[in-house]
Design a protein around this motif. Structure first.
Motif, PDB file in Angstrom:
ATOM      1  N   PRO A   9       8.438  22.661  18.802  1.00  0.00           N
ATOM      2  CA  PRO A   9       8.998  23.372  17.642  1.00  0.00           C
ATOM      3  C   PRO A   9       8.845  22.587  16.340  1.00  0.00           C
ATOM      4  N   PHE A  10       8.643  23.326  15.265  1.00  0.00           N
ATOM      5  CA  PHE A  10       8.657  22.710  13.948  1.00  0.00           C
ATOM      6  C   PHE A  10      10.105  22.369  13.624  1.00  0.00           C
ATOM      7  N   PRO A  11      10.361  21.213  13.006  1.00  0.00           N
ATOM      8  CA  PRO A  11      11.751  20.822  12.726  1.00  0.00           C
ATOM      9  C   PRO A  11      12.329  21.535  11.496  1.00  0.00           C
ATOM     10  N   TYR A  12      12.551  22.845  11.647  1.00  0.00           N
ATOM     11  CA  TYR A  12      13.171  23.615  10.563  1.00  0.00           C
ATOM     12  C   TYR A  12      14.494  22.953  10.186  1.00  0.00           C
ATOM     13  N   GLY A  13      14.747  22.870   8.884  1.00  0.00           N
ATOM     14  CA  GLY A  13      15.994  22.284   8.405  1.00  0.00           C
ATOM     15  C   GLY A  13      15.898  20.790   8.140  1.00  0.00           C
ATOM     16  N   ASP A  14      14.831  20.138   8.576  1.00  0.00           N
ATOM     17  CA  ASP A  14      14.643  18.715   8.317  1.00  0.00           C
ATOM     18  C   ASP A  14      13.583  18.580   7.228  1.00  0.00           C
ATOM     19  N   GLU A  15      14.032  18.466   5.990  1.00  0.00           N
ATOM     20  CA  GLU A  15      13.122  18.478   4.847  1.00  0.00           C
ATOM     21  C   GLU A  15      12.195  17.274   4.789  1.00  0.00           C
ATOM     22  N   ARG A  16      12.390  16.277   5.669  1.00  0.00           N
ATOM     23  CA  ARG A  16      11.442  15.155   5.720  1.00  0.00           C
ATOM     24  C   ARG A  16      10.060  15.649   6.136  1.00  0.00           C
ATOM     25  N   PHE A  17       9.990  16.809   6.799  1.00  0.00           N
ATOM     26  CA  PHE A  17       8.721  17.369   7.267  1.00  0.00           C
ATOM     27  C   PHE A  17       8.236  18.513   6.388  1.00  0.00           C
ATOM     28  N   GLY A  18       8.977  18.811   5.346  1.00  0.00           N
ATOM     29  CA  GLY A  18       8.598  19.883   4.445  1.00  0.00           C
ATOM     30  C   GLY A  18       9.566  21.048   4.517  1.00  0.00           C
ATOM     31  N   ILE A  19       9.381  21.972   3.608  1.00  0.00           N
ATOM     32  CA  ILE A  19      10.209  23.170   3.536  1.00  0.00           C
ATOM     33  C   ILE A  19       9.334  24.346   3.948  1.00  0.00           C
ATOM     34  N   PRO A  20       9.591  24.906   5.129  1.00  0.00           N
ATOM     35  CA  PRO A  20       8.752  26.009   5.620  1.00  0.00           C
ATOM     36  C   PRO A  20       8.793  27.217   4.689  1.00  0.00           C
ATOM     37  N   ASP A  31       0.813  -1.223   0.000  1.00  0.00           N
ATOM     38  CA  ASP A  31       0.000   0.000   0.000  1.00  0.00           C
ATOM     39  C   ASP A  31       0.846   1.273   0.000  1.00  0.00           C
ATOM     40  N   VAL A  32       2.115   1.152   0.324  1.00  0.00           N
ATOM     41  CA  VAL A  32       2.945   2.330   0.594  1.00  0.00           C
ATOM     42  C   VAL A  32       2.922   3.369  -0.526  1.00  0.00           C
ATOM     43  N   PRO A  33       3.186   3.021  -1.793  1.00  0.00           N
ATOM     44  CA  PRO A  33       3.183   4.069  -2.829  1.00  0.00           C
ATOM     45  C   PRO A  33       1.850   4.829  -2.910  1.00  0.00           C
ATOM     46  N   ALA A  34       0.736   4.116  -2.824  1.00  0.00           N
ATOM     47  CA  ALA A  34      -0.578   4.770  -2.906  1.00  0.00           C
ATOM     48  C   ALA A  34      -0.830   5.640  -1.678  1.00  0.00           C
ATOM     49  N   LEU A  35      -0.375   5.212  -0.511  1.00  0.00           N
ATOM     50  CA  LEU A  35      -0.552   6.012   0.700  1.00  0.00           C
ATOM     51  C   LEU A  35       0.271   7.290   0.646  1.00  0.00           C
ATOM     52  N   VAL A  36       1.503   7.194   0.166  1.00  0.00           N
ATOM     53  CA  VAL A  36       2.332   8.394   0.017  1.00  0.00           C
ATOM     54  C   VAL A  36       1.648   9.370  -0.930  1.00  0.00           C
ATOM     55  N   ALA A  37       1.157   8.884  -2.050  1.00  0.00           N
ATOM     56  CA  ALA A  37       0.477   9.747  -3.021  1.00  0.00           C
ATOM     57  C   ALA A  37      -0.757  10.399  -2.404  1.00  0.00           C
ATOM     58  N   LEU A  38      -1.519   9.641  -1.632  1.00  0.00           N
ATOM     59  CA  LEU A  38      -2.715  10.192  -0.975  1.00  0.00           C
ATOM     60  C   LEU A  38      -2.341  11.307  -0.007  1.00  0.00           C
ATOM     61  N   VAL A  39      -1.395  11.050   0.872  1.00  0.00           N
ATOM     62  CA  VAL A  39      -1.001  12.041   1.869  1.00  0.00           C
ATOM     63  C   VAL A  39      -0.454  13.295   1.191  1.00  0.00           C
ATOM     64  N   GLU A  40       0.389  13.119   0.200  1.00  0.00           N
ATOM     65  CA  GLU A  40       0.941  14.272  -0.520  1.00  0.00           C
ATOM     66  C   GLU A  40      -0.167  15.077  -1.192  1.00  0.00           C
ATOM     67  N   SER A  41      -1.142  14.386  -1.804  1.00  0.00           N
ATOM     68  CA  SER A  41      -2.222  15.091  -2.509  1.00  0.00           C
ATOM     69  C   SER A  41      -3.120  15.868  -1.554  1.00  0.00           C
ATOM     70  N   ASP A  92       7.283  10.297   2.925  1.00  0.00           N
ATOM     71  CA  ASP A  92       7.900   9.530   1.846  1.00  0.00           C
ATOM     72  C   ASP A  92       7.716   8.044   2.133  1.00  0.00           C
ATOM     73  N   GLU A  93       8.153   7.211   1.187  1.00  0.00           N
ATOM     74  CA  GLU A  93       7.938   5.772   1.346  1.00  0.00           C
ATOM     75  C   GLU A  93       8.624   5.232   2.592  1.00  0.00           C
ATOM     76  N   ARG A  94       9.820   5.709   2.881  1.00  0.00           N
ATOM     77  CA  ARG A  94      10.526   5.238   4.079  1.00  0.00           C
ATOM     78  C   ARG A  94       9.735   5.571   5.340  1.00  0.00           C
ATOM     79  N   GLY A  95       9.228   6.786   5.416  1.00  0.00           N
ATOM     80  CA  GLY A  95       8.461   7.208   6.585  1.00  0.00           C
ATOM     81  C   GLY A  95       7.187   6.400   6.772  1.00  0.00           C
ATOM     82  N   VAL A  96       6.499   6.112   5.683  1.00  0.00           N
ATOM     83  CA  VAL A  96       5.262   5.330   5.768  1.00  0.00           C
ATOM     84  C   VAL A  96       5.586   3.895   6.166  1.00  0.00           C
ATOM     85  N   ARG A  97       6.654   3.346   5.614  1.00  0.00           N
ATOM     86  CA  ARG A  97       7.050   1.983   6.008  1.00  0.00           C
ATOM     87  C   ARG A  97       7.397   1.920   7.497  1.00  0.00           C
ATOM     88  N   GLU A  98       8.036   2.960   8.022  1.00  0.00           N
ATOM     89  CA  GLU A  98       8.369   3.003   9.449  1.00  0.00           C
ATOM     90  C   GLU A  98       7.100   3.004  10.302  1.00  0.00           C
TER      91      GLU A  98
END
Length: 182
Positions: A157-168, A21-31, A55-61
């Motif tokens: 705090p928002f994790p500024y600098g950690d692009e796994r959470f997005g780019i503020p 399910d991982v690829p479809a879940l990543v696409a859903l969350v991103e959309s 991303d896929e790694r995060g969803v798999r975790e």
């Protein structure tokens, strides 16, 4: 995903996510949260955050985490939503909640949240559901307040600098803890 009418009212089915399910879940969350596609719905973070939401790694975790369930929500076999539930002692954590943008605003989220709350009460005897929301997301916080969640004022705090959470795209982002007694 099929091109069937998204306004139909067929019953939802719930199951635990698996690796395929991982690829479809990543696409859903991103959309639901990032980019122009997210602007179809009302949960977009595109004005505050660029880059990826997950991303896929995060969803798999999330899928592999003990005492954790990534709930897949389907209608007639089509992925329409997901949410992450994690058992944390006397409470459960609710996160990675995404509803397909074209289906937002029709009561689907409310129905899924009620099912998630029921599951954590019955499976884990959780007394409280907790979540964190980007503090500038007033409309989203108001939605959760209408579902019985209360703002705690507790910020992390928002994790500024950690692009796994997005780019503020602005300064001053933080996560606020919301809680609901179950």
């Amino acid at each position: 995903m099929s091109t069937a009418d998204p306004t139909r009212t067929t019953a939802l089915t719930y199951r635990t996510a698996v690796d395929t399910d991982v690829p479809a879940l990543v696409a859903l969350v991103e959309s639901a949260y990032r980019g122009d596609a997210s602007r179809v719905g009302w949960t977009t973070e595109a004005d505050y955050l660029g880059g990826q939401r997950t991303d896929e790694r995060g969803v798999r975790e999330v899928i592999a985490t003990p005492d954790s369930t990534l709930l897949v929500v389907e209608r007639d076999g089509d992925l329409v939503a997901c949410c992450h539930l994690e058992h944390r002692g006397d409470h459960a954590y609710f996160g990675m909640f995404a509803v397909r943008p074209g289906l937002q605003g029709g009561g689907l989220g409310k129905q899924i949240m009620a099912e998630a709350e029921r599951r954590v009460r019955e499976q884990w005897d959780a007394k409280e559901m907790r979540m964190t929301v980007v503090s500038v997301r007033e409309e989203l916080i108001a939605y959760y307040e209408r579902r019985g969640y209360r703002r705690t004022g507790e910020l992390s705090p928002f994790p500024y600098g950690d692009e796994r959470f997005g780019i503020p795209r602005r300064a001053g982002l933080a996560f606020e803890l919301l809680v609901k007694q179950l």
